[in-house]
Write a protein that holds these residues in place. Structure first.
Motif, mmCIF file in Angstrom:
data_model
loop_
_atom_site.group_PDB
_atom_site.id
_atom_site.type_symbol
_atom_site.label_atom_id
_atom_site.label_comp_id
_atom_site.label_asym_id
_atom_site.label_seq_id
_atom_site.Cartn_x
_atom_site.Cartn_y
_atom_site.Cartn_z
ATOM 1 N N ALA A 59 0.869 -1.291 0.038
ATOM 2 C CA ALA A 59 -0.134 0.036 -0.017
ATOM 3 C C ALA A 59 1.408 1.625 -0.323
ATOM 4 C CB ALA A 59 -1.054 -0.044 0.777
ATOM 5 N N THR A 60 0.701 2.225 -0.766
ATOM 6 C CA THR A 60 0.881 3.140 -0.748
ATOM 7 C C THR A 60 0.045 4.909 0.001
ATOM 8 O OG1 THR A 60 0.034 4.223 -2.556
ATOM 9 C CG2 THR A 60 1.981 3.212 -2.405
ATOM 10 N N GLY A 61 0.821 5.515 0.458
ATOM 11 C CA GLY A 61 -0.351 6.903 0.911
ATOM 12 C C GLY A 61 0.157 6.961 2.484
ATOM 13 N N LEU A 62 -0.931 7.656 2.444
ATOM 14 C CA LEU A 62 -0.699 8.248 4.233
ATOM 15 C C LEU A 62 0.263 8.057 5.392
ATOM 16 C CD1 LEU A 62 -0.714 11.663 5.867
ATOM 17 C CD2 LEU A 62 -3.419 11.104 6.081
ATOM 18 N N LEU A 63 0.623 8.239 6.125
ATOM 19 C CA LEU A 63 1.038 7.381 7.144
ATOM 20 C C LEU A 63 1.730 8.487 8.160
ATOM 21 C CD1 LEU A 63 1.765 4.537 8.613
ATOM 22 C CD2 LEU A 63 4.195 5.508 7.917
ATOM 23 N N ILE A 64 1.192 8.795 9.103
ATOM 24 C CA ILE A 64 1.078 9.728 10.431
ATOM 25 C C ILE A 64 2.575 8.779 11.178
ATOM 26 C CG2 ILE A 64 0.754 11.010 11.824
ATOM 27 C CD1 ILE A 64 -2.441 11.096 10.916
ATOM 28 N N GLU A 208 -4.208 -2.996 -5.490
ATOM 29 C CA GLU A 208 -3.606 -1.481 -5.762
ATOM 30 C C GLU A 208 -4.279 -0.650 -4.383
ATOM 31 O OE1 GLU A 208 -3.698 2.162 -8.201
ATOM 32 O OE2 GLU A 208 -2.737 0.605 -9.210
ATOM 33 N N LEU A 209 -3.635 -0.091 -3.783
ATOM 34 C CA LEU A 209 -3.759 0.642 -2.000
ATOM 35 C C LEU A 209 -3.206 1.894 -2.160
ATOM 36 C CD1 LEU A 209 -6.517 0.254 -0.227
ATOM 37 C CD2 LEU A 209 -4.406 -0.545 1.248
ATOM 38 N N LEU A 210 -4.173 3.019 -1.797
ATOM 39 C CA LEU A 210 -3.604 4.457 -1.249
ATOM 40 C C LEU A 210 -4.275 4.777 -0.359
ATOM 41 C CD1 LEU A 210 -2.010 7.295 -2.191
ATOM 42 C CD2 LEU A 210 -3.762 7.746 -3.764
ATOM 43 N N ARG A 211 -4.165 4.889 1.079
ATOM 44 C CA ARG A 211 -4.732 5.315 2.136
ATOM 45 C C ARG A 211 -4.570 7.491 1.810
ATOM 46 N NH1 ARG A 211 -3.037 3.811 7.811
ATOM 47 N NH2 ARG A 211 -1.659 4.812 7.627
ATOM 48 N N THR A 212 -5.411 7.624 1.588
ATOM 49 C CA THR A 212 -6.020 9.095 1.120
ATOM 50 C C THR A 212 -5.965 10.389 2.375
ATOM 51 O OG1 THR A 212 -8.078 8.624 0.603
ATOM 52 C CG2 THR A 212 -6.669 9.298 -1.070
ATOM 53 N N LYS A 213 -6.430 9.809 3.228
ATOM 54 C CA LYS A 213 -6.913 10.783 4.747
ATOM 55 C C LYS A 213 -7.244 10.136 5.896
ATOM 56 C CE LYS A 213 -9.997 14.033 1.702
ATOM 57 N NZ LYS A 213 -11.868 14.687 2.216
ATOM 58 N N ILE A 214 -7.126 10.777 6.796
ATOM 59 C CA ILE A 214 -6.645 9.631 8.039
ATOM 60 C C ILE A 214 -7.364 10.962 9.020
ATOM 61 C CG2 ILE A 214 -5.865 9.161 10.072
ATOM 62 C CD1 ILE A 214 -3.432 8.731 8.738
ATOM 63 N N GLY A 215 -8.368 11.630 9.506
ATOM 64 C CA GLY A 215 -9.053 12.654 9.824
ATOM 65 C C GLY A 215 -9.503 13.353 8.992
ATOM 66 N N GLU A 216 -8.589 14.613 9.571
ATOM 67 C CA GLU A 216 -8.135 15.798 8.761
ATOM 68 C C GLU A 216 -7.290 16.250 8.129
ATOM 69 O OE1 GLU A 216 -11.413 18.426 7.896
ATOM 70 O OE2 GLU A 216 -12.256 17.006 9.522
ATOM 71 N N PHE A 217 -5.977 15.624 8.577
ATOM 72 C CA PHE A 217 -5.271 14.641 7.646
ATOM 73 C C PHE A 217 -5.268 14.877 6.207
ATOM 74 C CE2 PHE A 217 -3.885 14.625 11.516
ATOM 75 C CZ PHE A 217 -3.016 15.579 12.110
ATOM 76 N N ASP A 218 -4.275 15.153 4.770
ATOM 77 C CA ASP A 218 -4.751 14.893 3.514
ATOM 78 C C ASP A 218 -3.157 14.031 3.227
ATOM 79 O OD1 ASP A 218 -4.815 14.434 0.797
ATOM 80 O OD2 ASP A 218 -7.631 15.498 1.185
ATOM 81 N N VAL A 219 -3.610 13.699 2.088
ATOM 82 C CA VAL A 219 -2.268 12.685 1.388
ATOM 83 C C VAL A 219 -2.052 13.427 0.386
ATOM 84 C CG1 VAL A 219 -3.615 11.034 -0.122
ATOM 85 C CG2 VAL A 219 -0.761 10.636 0.646
ATOM 86 N N LYS A 220 -2.592 14.850 0.364
ATOM 87 C CA LYS A 220 -1.525 15.845 -1.178
ATOM 88 C C LYS A 220 -0.346 16.155 0.665
ATOM 89 C CE LYS A 220 -6.575 15.864 -3.485
ATOM 90 N NZ LYS A 220 -7.831 16.892 -2.993
ATOM 91 N N GLU A 221 -1.119 16.312 1.629
ATOM 92 C CA GLU A 221 -0.282 17.336 2.340
ATOM 93 C C GLU A 221 0.821 16.491 2.531
ATOM 94 O OE1 GLU A 221 -3.110 18.429 4.695
ATOM 95 O OE2 GLU A 221 -4.685 19.200 4.311
#
Length: 236
Positions: A59-64, A208-221
């Motif tokens: 998977a790719t995408g948002l990791l805090i 295929e998997l992309l994490r795009t958001k966690i709460g208000e946090f966005d992968v765009k940031e």
């Protein structure tokens, strides 16, 4: 793009860092890399660094990632609603429910219509019981489930209550189904793929998997490692 420098003291006091996890990296590997970069650039021996919610290697995408005193906030961040996009591939299953393992069984797909696919999403909205994949890092009797799975040992896994708030699909590239899911902590998208295939009297796996958001946090940031290096006090 300009990145404000983060000092050693600021890392110790606490930072919430958003990363776009690279494909084929474990979440643990990314945390280790970030910790090493902070220690080396800030010339400090110890710094607490942890992540809020594991992503599988494929998977790719948002990791805090949290540092210093903010590692205490990890449980709070882990508990937030998450959003994913990706692809389910219909007509075949794998033991891991994704591409980590080879296809073990194929199924007919000729009977499945676009309407069937859209209708099937309704079975998964709200609070549901979900069985985690046997190829997962959950523990049973002190061992990770994937340790049993890799040895071919059978193990009983209890189901867990999860909540799916939104589940959208697009079958334009059938038998590959593009999806978007908004769900609670503890949801396995691999299991959702597997169960979705069964609900269509077929089989499916996550390709295929992309994490795009966690709460208000966005992968765009989110940062990549090169971006992060530019926020550090000294060149590594």
């Amino acid at each position: 793009m300009e990145h404000p420098i983060i000092t050693a003291e600021e890392f110790k006091e606490g930072q919430i860092l958003l990363f776009d996890k690279p494909l084929n990296w474990t979440s643990f590997q990314l945390v280790n890399k970030v910790r090493w970069m902070i220690r080396k650039s800030c010339n400090i021996k110890k710094i607490k660094v942890g992540h809020a919610g594991t992503l599988d290697p494929l998977a790719t995408g948002l990791l805090i990632i949290c540092t210093g005193k903010f590692t205490k906030r990890i449980p709070e961040l882990q508990g937030q609603i998450k959003e994913y996009t990706g692809i389910f591939s219909l007509g075949a299953t794998t033991p891991s429910y994704d591409l980590e393992t080879e296809v073990d069984e194929t199924f007919p797909i000729d009977h499945i219509s676009e309407e069937d696919i859209t209708e099937a999403t309704k079975n998964f909205i709200g609070e549901i019981d979900q069985y985690p994949p046997v190829f997962s890092a959950l523990k049973k009797d002190g061992k990770r489930l994937y340790e049993y799975a890799r040895k071919g040992e059978k193990v009983e896994i209890p189901s867990r209550k999860i909540t799916i708030e939104n589940f959208e699909v697009d079958a334009a590239n059938f038998p590959n189904i593009n999806f978007k899911v908004v769900c609670s902590k503890g949801t396995y998208i691999r299991s959702l793929a597997h169960d979705f295939g069964k609900s269509l009297k077929s089989g499916a796996h996550l390709s295929e998997l992309l994490r795009t958001k966690i709460g208000e946090f966005d992968v765009k940031e989110a940062l990549n490692l090169e971006d992060f290096e530019n926020k550090l006090p000294a060149e590594i």
